[in-house]
Design a protein around this motif. Structure first.
Motif, PDB file in Angstrom:
ATOM      1  N   ALA A  21      13.276   1.849   9.166  1.00  0.00           N
ATOM      2  CA  ALA A  21      11.848   2.158   9.141  1.00  0.00           C
ATOM      3  C   ALA A  21      10.992   0.956   9.549  1.00  0.00           C
ATOM      4  O   ALA A  21      10.109   1.064  10.404  1.00  0.00           O
ATOM      5  CB  ALA A  21      11.467   2.640   7.739  1.00  0.00           C
ATOM      6  N   GLY A  23       9.849  -1.860  11.552  1.00  0.00           N
ATOM      7  CA  GLY A  23      10.154  -2.303  12.916  1.00  0.00           C
ATOM      8  C   GLY A  23       8.900  -2.711  13.656  1.00  0.00           C
ATOM      9  O   GLY A  23       7.879  -3.051  13.031  1.00  0.00           O
ATOM     10  N   LEU A  24       8.984  -2.647  14.973  1.00  0.00           N
ATOM     11  CA  LEU A  24       7.817  -3.010  15.784  1.00  0.00           C
ATOM     12  C   LEU A  24       6.623  -2.154  15.384  1.00  0.00           C
ATOM     13  O   LEU A  24       5.479  -2.589  15.444  1.00  0.00           O
ATOM     14  CB  LEU A  24       8.127  -2.786  17.263  1.00  0.00           C
ATOM     15  N   GLY A  25       6.906  -0.919  14.965  1.00  0.00           N
ATOM     16  CA  GLY A  25       5.850   0.006  14.563  1.00  0.00           C
ATOM     17  C   GLY A  25       4.996  -0.556  13.435  1.00  0.00           C
ATOM     18  O   GLY A  25       3.786  -0.356  13.401  1.00  0.00           O
ATOM     19  N   VAL A  99      13.377   7.023  22.487  1.00  0.00           N
ATOM     20  CA  VAL A  99      12.695   5.935  21.759  1.00  0.00           C
ATOM     21  C   VAL A  99      13.361   4.593  22.051  1.00  0.00           C
ATOM     22  O   VAL A  99      12.694   3.629  22.409  1.00  0.00           O
ATOM     23  CB  VAL A  99      12.657   6.152  20.227  1.00  0.00           C
ATOM     24  N   PHE A 221       6.619   7.729  13.287  1.00  0.00           N
ATOM     25  CA  PHE A 221       7.325   6.691  14.029  1.00  0.00           C
ATOM     26  C   PHE A 221       7.750   5.579  13.073  1.00  0.00           C
ATOM     27  O   PHE A 221       8.886   5.118  13.091  1.00  0.00           O
ATOM     28  CB  PHE A 221       6.406   6.136  15.127  1.00  0.00           C
ATOM     29  N   SER A 222       6.809   5.179  12.226  1.00  0.00           N
ATOM     30  CA  SER A 222       7.082   4.048  11.355  1.00  0.00           C
ATOM     31  C   SER A 222       8.187   4.358  10.357  1.00  0.00           C
ATOM     32  O   SER A 222       8.971   3.481  10.009  1.00  0.00           O
ATOM     33  CB  SER A 222       5.797   3.655  10.631  1.00  0.00           C
ATOM     34  N   ILE A 227      13.761  12.685  14.101  1.00  0.00           N
ATOM     35  CA  ILE A 227      14.788  12.743  15.143  1.00  0.00           C
ATOM     36  C   ILE A 227      16.201  12.564  14.564  1.00  0.00           C
ATOM     37  O   ILE A 227      17.133  12.233  15.288  1.00  0.00           O
ATOM     38  CB  ILE A 227      14.537  11.727  16.289  1.00  0.00           C
ATOM     39  N   ILE A 328      22.325   7.100  15.994  1.00  0.00           N
ATOM     40  CA  ILE A 328      22.156   8.553  16.147  1.00  0.00           C
ATOM     41  C   ILE A 328      23.074   9.009  17.279  1.00  0.00           C
ATOM     42  O   ILE A 328      23.828   9.983  17.148  1.00  0.00           O
ATOM     43  CB  ILE A 328      20.707   8.944  16.569  1.00  0.00           C
ATOM     44  N   MET A 389       9.111  14.107  17.821  1.00  0.00           N
ATOM     45  CA  MET A 389       9.064  13.808  16.385  1.00  0.00           C
ATOM     46  C   MET A 389       8.341  14.895  15.568  1.00  0.00           C
ATOM     47  O   MET A 389       8.891  15.354  14.564  1.00  0.00           O
ATOM     48  CB  MET A 389       8.460  12.436  16.141  1.00  0.00           C
TER      49      MET A 389
HETATM   50  N1  PFF Z   1      10.551   2.976  12.550  1.00  0.00           N
HETATM   51  C1  PFF Z   1      10.680   2.083  13.654  1.00  0.00           C
HETATM   52  C2  PFF Z   1       9.462   1.208  13.759  1.00  0.00           C
HETATM   53  O1  PFF Z   1       8.516   1.358  12.979  1.00  0.00           O
HETATM   54  O2  PFF Z   1       9.435   0.343  14.609  1.00  0.00           O
HETATM   55  C3  PFF Z   1      10.933   2.798  14.957  1.00  0.00           C
HETATM   56  C4  PFF Z   1      11.950   3.893  14.909  1.00  0.00           C
HETATM   57  C5  PFF Z   1      13.246   3.639  14.436  1.00  0.00           C
HETATM   58  C6  PFF Z   1      11.627   5.159  15.337  1.00  0.00           C
HETATM   59  C7  PFF Z   1      14.189   4.673  14.390  1.00  0.00           C
HETATM   60  C8  PFF Z   1      12.544   6.179  15.307  1.00  0.00           C
HETATM   61  C9  PFF Z   1      13.822   5.929  14.833  1.00  0.00           C
HETATM   62  F1  PFF Z   1      14.687   6.893  14.792  1.00  0.00           F
END
Ligand code: PFF
Length: 452
Positions: A21, A23-25, A99, A221-222, A227, A328, A389
């Motif tokens: 979870a 991450g760059l987001g 992604v 996304f975060s 997915i 995945i 998503m």
């Molecule tokens: N959650 C990650 C982020 O915030 O950067 C991005 C991400 C990871 C999106 C895994 C989707 C995923 F399946």
């Protein structure tokens, strides 16, 4: 007994899922969105989406993954034999491919900036020009992207316990430690109070319907939901894991890191006069180098440590997320085609290299190859955030809440009645009604706008 591998500890599960979870987001996108879309008002909308929409999807993914013990496509096949639900599984794999393809490009830039910061090469003279000439080059961003994918590959081939869990247990505490140091550095900079005010001042007039959608997209996304990423991880969970409790922990860690990232970035940005705070996506690669070099001019050691740790933080966060996206596809390819993990992961990495290269070229020689005004990179980003998503989220909650036997759902959540889950009925209500209807409404509203 299967040979798919398993997580060895509860802590490992929470750290790996939180690693996916965070991450760059969180560190890059969230603070920018908060800054541009109404400060604390945006944070409130975002938290509501996390609680009412994204968290139920996460719990549903955990249920689907653990009860099936299979990759996301086979999970639907096992739980709903010969039904069209399998399409949602394939959509998940497609989402994972899309992604990570664009994500690894930005992660590659992060790797380059980490190396530059560590080698004292971050320059404050015209950072925009430095950044633009780097990303528009053909080879160097591609090489960094490939190196990043190689790092991801090296973790994934080591399997669940010896790879993903082991490295998450190493990287996540390090990441949290770096965050604490950086917040300390940032809020003690002169002028930081103004940055905090900018971040936190609620401005509800900025929360337009479009902002509402972007808050939902950001929440999904975060939290890596929609997915099948966390369903894939859950297929390696032990039967004694508390699914609802783990989901709440992961949501809390992710949201805290996102908010704290704002506390790192904005006070630092406001400490330098003349720097634009809402510089959008360039915030991390253009605005911050400017900030770092000015900090460096005044306090060389602080500037060096701050910049190096910041990019290292971003890199670690990107890596723990990318391994989950890779997994995945690796889990699916290895189980579907009966390949060893190493062979499956190698195939998957090769596909990512090709698609990642196309995304990377979108900033250089291919920037004029557009469809409806968008490059390959923007298409991948748009298609996942906008369609894959949310659609995945709707059907995953419908599947867990309505298709699966109610008893199976409750048994999974309570570990066959051995666990007392507070608020179980509310959670099931969120899964069955609130999440699918809520996500559906926001999604349809936005799709309708596209066709206007
Ligand atoms: N959650 C990650 C982020 O915030 O950067 C991005 C991400 C990871 C999106 C895994 C989707 C995923 F399946």
């Amino acid at each position: 007994m299967n040979n798919r591998g398993r997580f060895g500890s509860k802590l490992g599960v929470v750290l790996a899922s939180a690693g996916s979870a965070v991450g760059l987001g969180n560190i890059w996108r969230f603070p920018t969105e908060v800054g541009q879309n109404g400060g604390a008002a945006f944070i409130l909308v975002y938290i509501a989406f996390v609680l009412f929409l994204a968290m139920p999807v996460m719990v549903s993914e955990f249920v689907i993954g653990r009860s099936s013990g299979a990759n996301i496509v086979h999970a639907f096949r096992k739980l709903a034999p010969a039904k069209w639900w399998i399409i949602i599984g394939f959509l998940g794999v497609l989402g994972g491919v899309l992604v990570l393809s664009f994500y690894s490009v930005v992660a590659g830039w992060t790797l380059k900036y980490t190396v530059d910061a560590a080698m004292h090469r971050i320059s404050g003279t015209d950072p925009a020009q430095t950044f633009n000439s780097f990303v528009s080059d053909t080879w160097s961003p591609m090489i960094y992207m490939a190196l990043f994918l190689l790092l991801t590959h090296l973790v994934v081939i080591r399997g669940i316990k010896g790879g993903i869990e082991r490295y998450s247990k190493l990287m996540m505490p390090l990441l949290l430690f770096i965050i604490v140091i950086l917040v300390g550095c940032s809020v003690s900079m002169p002028g930081s109070a103004e940055g905090l005010r900018f971040l936190l001042k609620p401005d509800f007039s900025k929360v337009t319907p479009h902002v509402v959608l972007s808050a939902m997209g950001q929440a999904f996304f975060s939290l890596s939901v929609g997915i099948g990423c966390l369903a894939t991880y859950a297929s390696y969970f032990n039967k004694n894991m508390n699914l609802a409790g783990s989901a709440i922990n992961v949501c809390a860690i992710d949201t805290l890191v996102a908010i704290i990232s704002g506390f790192i970035i904005f006070p630092a940005v406001f400490s330098v006069e003349g720097v634009q705070a809402d510089a959008g996506a360039g915030l991390v690669f253009i605005t911050l180098p400017h900030v770092f070099s000015s900090a460096f001019a005044q306090m060389p050691l602080v500037g060096y440590v701050f910049s190096t740790l910041f990019y290292l933080l971003l890199l670690l966060a990107a890596l723990t997320s990318s391994i989950s996206m890779h997994e995945i596809c690796t889990a699916f390819v290895s189980e579907h085609y009966n390949l060893t993990r190493k062979h499956a992961a190698t195939l998957v990495t090769l596909v990512y290299l090709v698609l990642g290269a196309a995304c990377s070229l979108s900033f250089g020689p291919w920037k004029d190859y557009t469809l409806a005004g968008m490059t390959v990179f923007s298409w991948f980003d748009f298609a996942t955030a906008m369609f894959v998503m949310p659609i995945g989220g709707i059907f995953i909650t419908l599947f867990a809440g309505w298709y699966l036997d109610r008893k199976l759902l409750t048994d999974e959540l309570t570990n066959n009645g051995t666990l007392k889950v507070r608020g179980l009925r509310v959670l099931i209500f969120l899964i069955r009604w609130v999440a699918p209807i809520g996500v559906g409404m926001v999604f349809l509203n936005e799709v309708a706008k596209l066709f206007k």
